[in-house]
Design a protein around this motif. Structure first.
Motif, PDB file in Angstrom:
ATOM      1  N   SER A  29     -24.584  -2.804 -29.103  1.00  0.00           N
ATOM      2  CA  SER A  29     -24.719  -2.189 -27.786  1.00  0.00           C
ATOM      3  C   SER A  29     -24.630  -3.237 -26.691  1.00  0.00           C
ATOM      4  O   SER A  29     -23.908  -3.078 -25.702  1.00  0.00           O
ATOM      5  N   TYR A  30     -25.365  -4.335 -26.876  1.00  0.00           N
ATOM      6  CA  TYR A  30     -25.310  -5.426 -25.918  1.00  0.00           C
ATOM      7  C   TYR A  30     -23.986  -6.178 -26.021  1.00  0.00           C
ATOM      8  O   TYR A  30     -23.447  -6.659 -25.032  1.00  0.00           O
TER       9      TYR A  30
ATOM     10  N   GLU B 141     -21.007  -4.528 -24.017  1.00  0.00           N
ATOM     11  CA  GLU B 141     -21.027  -4.712 -22.571  1.00  0.00           C
ATOM     12  C   GLU B 141     -20.826  -6.171 -22.177  1.00  0.00           C
ATOM     13  O   GLU B 141     -20.208  -6.465 -21.148  1.00  0.00           O
ATOM     14  N   SER B 142     -21.308  -7.094 -22.997  1.00  0.00           N
ATOM     15  CA  SER B 142     -21.076  -8.513 -22.732  1.00  0.00           C
ATOM     16  C   SER B 142     -19.594  -8.842 -22.860  1.00  0.00           C
ATOM     17  O   SER B 142     -19.042  -9.626 -22.077  1.00  0.00           O
TER      18      SER B 142
ATOM     19  N   SER C 175     -27.169 -14.506 -24.514  1.00  0.00           N
ATOM     20  CA  SER C 175     -28.337 -13.683 -24.840  1.00  0.00           C
ATOM     21  C   SER C 175     -29.244 -14.270 -25.916  1.00  0.00           C
ATOM     22  O   SER C 175     -30.197 -13.608 -26.335  1.00  0.00           O
TER      23      SER C 175
ATOM     24  N   ASP D   8     -36.849  -7.731 -24.749  1.00  0.00           N
ATOM     25  CA  ASP D   8     -35.474  -7.778 -24.246  1.00  0.00           C
ATOM     26  C   ASP D   8     -34.462  -7.277 -25.260  1.00  0.00           C
ATOM     27  O   ASP D   8     -33.370  -6.855 -24.894  1.00  0.00           O
TER      28      ASP D   8
ATOM     29  N   GLN E  87     -37.365  -6.930 -19.785  1.00  0.00           N
ATOM     30  CA  GLN E  87     -36.071  -7.618 -19.869  1.00  0.00           C
ATOM     31  C   GLN E  87     -35.938  -8.463 -18.611  1.00  0.00           C
ATOM     32  O   GLN E  87     -36.332  -8.031 -17.527  1.00  0.00           O
TER      33      GLN E  87
ATOM     34  N   PRO F 260     -24.648  -1.112 -17.676  1.00  0.00           N
ATOM     35  CA  PRO F 260     -24.935  -2.218 -18.596  1.00  0.00           C
ATOM     36  C   PRO F 260     -26.307  -2.837 -18.358  1.00  0.00           C
ATOM     37  O   PRO F 260     -26.908  -2.669 -17.294  1.00  0.00           O
ATOM     38  N   THR F 261     -26.775  -3.567 -19.345  1.00  0.00           N
ATOM     39  CA  THR F 261     -28.018  -4.322 -19.219  1.00  0.00           C
ATOM     40  C   THR F 261     -27.707  -5.694 -18.635  1.00  0.00           C
ATOM     41  O   THR F 261     -26.564  -6.022 -18.302  1.00  0.00           O
TER      42      THR F 261
ATOM     43  N   TYR G  72     -27.397  -8.462 -19.983  1.00  0.00           N
ATOM     44  CA  TYR G  72     -26.551  -9.359 -20.769  1.00  0.00           C
ATOM     45  C   TYR G  72     -25.077  -9.291 -20.378  1.00  0.00           C
ATOM     46  O   TYR G  72     -24.317 -10.214 -20.656  1.00  0.00           O
TER      47      TYR G  72
END
Length: 410
Positions: A57-58, A61-62, A142, A277, A304, A328-329, A331
């Motif tokens: 998931s992260y 988006e990264s 991250s 996080d 986070q 997105p988060t 990251y």
């Protein structure tokens, strides 16, 4: 002497050579060269993301943000009439340390001296021996394990290490009236490090930390772990009360199956749960009926690290959201900045020598403000913390409800 045939032959040779170079560049960019005046050609930049596995998931988006950064940085170079550009070489670590090493070897074979990534501390630990031995520089977006905060190594991180996150978690726990903490954590470099940092921080504030549950992140199901967890929680709730006992889940996307299994134990639904996080703002939890019911019942709240509110940050969020269909988060922003940090360091070094690039990174970071905000690095080459946001789910959506700095931990 008649020189015309010789001249004609030279012209033909030059034309043939030029055609050969043109054909070569179609299949593979010409490697960048350092001249006496400036850099020229194409610099291969390694990019290692967890596009599959527990961190996907992260990672997705990264990845999207990093590709945007490549385009933006090359546009920056074009505006300056620079004679070089960067070319991203993307590989999927699959959130697996062994595969991450294989992908780094593949990146190295393409003459890349700098890698943006990897995303997890376990992957980073497993590849750092190889990258150090082969003169490569890593910029992780991250990885937060305190054990990897090593001064003067070849690793930089555009995120703060977990020695900063632990006090933020403690502040959240104390603000919710928690006196006893039951930790549940991934058995890897990152999980062990964050658990130890949080235990130290929470006990120093007067709290009690139980033995907790250390689980194997590769396990297919968590019934054994959640049964043991229920026994611990029951023991301490009987002594201190349900409102004084909290569970801290240190996980990646396996948070969802862990919650699904925990939902079958009534005692685990009767206490508050907290996150970190690695699982804040995870969409798979709120998209699953059982997961959503569980976090609502346990008032799941997570932290986070915060980013600055600037135009770059907003643009990255908008572009990644348009690409992935979700906000997105943090990251995504740290990955965007990692690419820029790599590019600016290569520009400053005016070459692809890893030693020169390593020396340039702290220098260019001092004057760079990106999607995260000011990139101020500490002695270990990690981002100086900008603070931590508190995340919770309201009406089925992740929402920032505060900042850890707002809480009194005394």
């Amino acid at each position: 002497m008649n020189t015309k045939p010789i001249i004609i032959m030279i012209i033909i040779a030059v034309v043939v050579a030029a055609a050969a170079i043109s054909t070569y560049m179609v299949s593979e960019p010409e490697p960048a060269m350092t001249t006496s005046s400036e850099l020229s050609g194409v610099v291969n930049l390694g990019m290692l993301f967890a596009l599959t596995g527990d961190m996907s998931s992260y990672g997705e988006e990264s990845h999207a943000a990093a590709l945007l950064a490549v385009d933006d940085f090359n546009a920056y170079l074009a505006e300056k009439d620079s004679k070089w550009s960067i070319n991203g070489i993307v590989e999927d670590s699959q959130t697996n340390p062994v595969i991450a090493l294989e992908k780094v070897e593949a990146i190295h074979s393409r003459d890349a001296k700098v890698i943006v990534g990897p995303g997890t501390s376990a992957n980073l630990r497993n590849i750092m021996g190889y990258t150090d031995a082969n003169g490569m520089v890593l910029i992780s977006y991250s990885s937060t394990a305190p054990a990897l905060a090593i001064p003067d190594d070849h690793i930089f991180r555009t995120v703060p290490d977990d020695n900063s996150q632990a006090p933020a978690i403690t502040a959240l726990l104390k603000s919710r009236g928690i006196d006893v903490l039951v930790p549940v954590w991934r058995g890897d470099t990152w999980g062990d490090g964050l658990k130890e940092s949080t235990e130290r921080s929470f006990t120093e504030s007067g709290g009690i930390v139980t033995d907790g549950i250390r689980y194997n992140p590769d396990t297919p199901e968590f019934s054994a772990s959640t049964s043991l967890l229920a026994e611990q929680v029951r023991e301490y709730t009987e002594q201190y009360g349900e409102d004084k006992v909290g569970v801290l889940l240190i996980s990646f996307a396996e948070a969802l199956p862990f919650m699904q299994s925990s939902s079958e134990n009534d005692i685990l639904v009767n206490v508050k749960w907290f996150g970190c996080d690695g699982n804040s703002n995870l969409q798979n939890i709120v998209e699953d009926p059982i997961g959503l019911e569980f976090i609502n019942a346990t008032d799941f709240t997570a932290v986070q690290f915060s980013t600055a509110d600037n135009s770059i940050n907003k643009r990255v969020s908008e572009q990644v959201a348009a690409s992935l269909g979700r906000t997105p988060t943090v990251y995504a922003h740290s990955a965007y900045d990692a690419v820029w940090l790599a590019g600016l360091a290569i520009e400053s070094a005016q070459g692809t020598n890893a030693k020169d690039i390593k020396a340039s990174i702290p220098v260019v970071a001092q004057d760079y403000t990106g999607a995260v905000g000011p990139i101020k690095l500490n002695d270990a080459g990690d981002l100086v913390s900008l603070g931590y946001a508190i995340w919770a789910v309201h009406d089925g959506q992740w929402t920032i409800i505060g900042n850890s700095a707002d809480f009194d931990t005394s």
